[in-house]
Write an enzyme that holds these catalytic residues in place. Structure first.
Site, mmCIF file in Angstrom:
data_model
loop_
_atom_site.group_PDB
_atom_site.id
_atom_site.type_symbol
_atom_site.label_atom_id
_atom_site.label_comp_id
_atom_site.label_asym_id
_atom_site.label_seq_id
_atom_site.Cartn_x
_atom_site.Cartn_y
_atom_site.Cartn_z
ATOM 1 N N HIS A 168 0.709 -1.176 -0.008
ATOM 2 C CA HIS A 168 -0.138 -0.009 0.019
ATOM 3 C C HIS A 168 0.693 1.320 0.036
ATOM 4 O O HIS A 168 1.853 1.518 0.507
ATOM 5 C CB HIS A 168 -0.466 0.143 1.326
ATOM 6 C CG HIS A 168 -1.996 -0.828 1.374
ATOM 7 N ND1 HIS A 168 -2.523 -1.778 2.246
ATOM 8 C CD2 HIS A 168 -3.225 -1.240 0.060
ATOM 9 C CE1 HIS A 168 -3.992 -2.085 2.494
ATOM 10 N NE2 HIS A 168 -3.931 -2.063 0.894
ATOM 11 N N CYS A 262 -2.334 3.184 9.079
ATOM 12 C CA CYS A 262 -3.065 2.056 8.795
ATOM 13 C C CYS A 262 -4.058 1.875 10.101
ATOM 14 O O CYS A 262 -5.188 1.984 9.618
ATOM 15 C CB CYS A 262 -2.535 0.843 8.544
ATOM 16 S SG CYS A 262 -1.461 -0.176 7.613
HETATM 17 N N1 ARG Z 1 -3.988 -7.464 6.016
HETATM 18 C C1 ARG Z 1 -4.443 -5.900 5.540
HETATM 19 C C2 ARG Z 1 -4.061 -6.212 4.603
HETATM 20 O O1 ARG Z 1 -2.609 -6.875 3.953
HETATM 21 C C3 ARG Z 1 -3.234 -5.533 5.892
HETATM 22 C C4 ARG Z 1 -3.888 -3.258 6.037
HETATM 23 C C5 ARG Z 1 -2.566 -2.075 6.270
HETATM 24 N N2 ARG Z 1 -3.527 -1.322 6.079
HETATM 25 C C6 ARG Z 1 -2.929 0.096 5.361
HETATM 26 N N3 ARG Z 1 -3.294 1.017 5.086
HETATM 27 N N4 ARG Z 1 -1.798 0.148 4.892
HETATM 28 O O2 ARG Z 1 -4.767 -5.814 3.123
#
Ligand code: ARG
Length: 276
Positions: A168, A262
C-alpha cells in the site's frame, strides 16, 4: 455534511483482530497475534493520539473481519465525500458495506469504486498539497486513481509499487506537509522515484531496516508524528525539520502488515492536504 472542530480520527477496536488469512508477505497464520497485547498496543495508540488533541471516533468491530481495524482502507475522505474501497482480496470485501453504512450514518456522502477496478482507500491515495498521490499495481488499479482524479478534479500522480512488502502507498510514503514527505525509495520504480523527487520539495528517505519497522506508516498531527518503535534515524531527521517523533509499539499489527497510519483515518483531512 459532517463538521469537525479539531483533528478527528476514525479507529476500530481490535476485538476480532487476528491473522486469519495471508494476503501480504507480513502475514503468516503460523505467527498469530497476541490478543491481549494487540489490545494494549491499540489502546496506547488511541491514548497517545487523544493526548495530542485528536477526537477519536470508533467504527464497531465485526466478527470475521479481522482487518477492519485498519481504517485507513475504509475509504478516501475528500471534504464531505468518501470514496469507498473495492478490495482486491475477497477476504476484505465484506468490509465495504460496513464502511459505507458508518460513513452515511455520520452524514458523509459515499461513492462506490467502479466495479472493474480495485481501490483500497487512504492506504493507496494520499494528498500532499493539492496533488493526490496514488499507489497502484499490488492492491489498487491505476484506473481507479484516474477515476478519483476526475471525481475530485485534482492532479493525480500514480506511483507503481514494486515491492510486495510495501503493498500500500501508506507503507512507503507519508506526506508531512504540503511540501514535505517521508518515503522509502526502493518501494518505487525509477519513474515513480523521479515523479516524487520532482513534485515534493522536501523528501526524507528512510533506510530499509526502518521501512521494515513501518517508518513511513506514520500519523501526522501538525508537528507531531506518531509511529512504530525502532525508527531512530527517521526520528532524528524529523527532529531536524522541527517535528516531534512519538514511538509506540505496534508489533502485533505489523504481523498483519499494518502500523500507526493503517490503524487510523483522518476524517477532517490530513494536515498535508490542501483539498481542491
Ligand atoms: N492485513 C491488511 C491487508 O493486507 C493490512 C492493511 C494495512 N493497511 C494499510 N493502510 N496499509 O490488507
Amino acid at each position: 455534511m459532517a463538521q469537525f472542530t479539531r483533528p478527528t480520527i476514525l479507529m476500530c477496536p481490535p476485538d476480532f483482530y487476528g491473522i486469519h488469512y495471508e494476503i501480504n508477505p507480513w502475514m503468516s497464520r503460523s505467527r498469530q497475534s497476541d490478543d491481549a497485547l494487540a489490545r494494549t498496543q491499540w489502546h496506547d495508540l488511541n491514548r497517545l493520539l487523544a493526548s495530542l488533541g485528536t477526537d477519536i471516533r470508533l467504527m464497531p468491530p465485526f466478527d470475521g473481519l479481522p482487518d477492519l481495524v485498519f481504517t485507513a482502507n475504509a475509504g478516501l475522505v475528500w471534504r464531505s465525500v468518501v470514496f469507498l474501497p473495492g478490495f482486491r482480496h475477497p477476504a476484505r470485501q465484506g468490509e465495504t458495506p460496513l464502511d459505507d453504512a458508518w460513513f452515511r450514518a455520520q452524514a458523509f456522502e459515499t461513492r462506490a469504486c467502479p466495479e472493474r477496478w480495485n481501490f483500497e482507500g487512504a492506504g493507496d491515495a494520499l494528498f500532499c498539497g493539492e496533488t493526490l498521490f496514488g499507489g497502484y499495481m499490488i492492491r489498487s488499479d491505476a484506473g481507479a486513481l484516474q477515476w478519483l482524479g476526475r471525481e475530485i478534479g485534482c492532479r493525480v500522480i500514480p506511483l507503481q509499487l514494486v515491492d510486495d512488502r510495501y503493498y500500500h502507498l501508506d507503507t512507503c510514503f507519508c506526506p508531512l506537509s504540503p511540501t514535505q514527505a517521508i518515503y522509502y525509495p526502493e518501494a518505487f520504480d525509477d519513474y515513480g522515484r523521479r515523479a516524487l523527487v520532482e513534485s515534493v520539495p522536501t523528501l526524507i528517505p528512510v533506510v530499509g531496516a526502518e521501512a521494515a519497522r513501518f517508518a513511513c506508516n506514520a500519523v501526522v498531527l501538525e508537528n507531531d508524528v506518531v509511529l512504530n518503535t525502532g525508527c531512530p534515524e527517521l526520528a532524528v531527521a524529523l527532529e531536524h525539520l522541527g517535528y516531534r517523533a512519538h514511538a509506540t509499539d505496534l508489533g502485533e499489527f505489523i504481523k498483519a502488515g499494518g502500523s500507526a497510519k493503517c490503524l487510523t483515518l483522518r476524517l477532517d483531512g490530513e494536515d498535508a492536504a490542501r483539498w481542491p
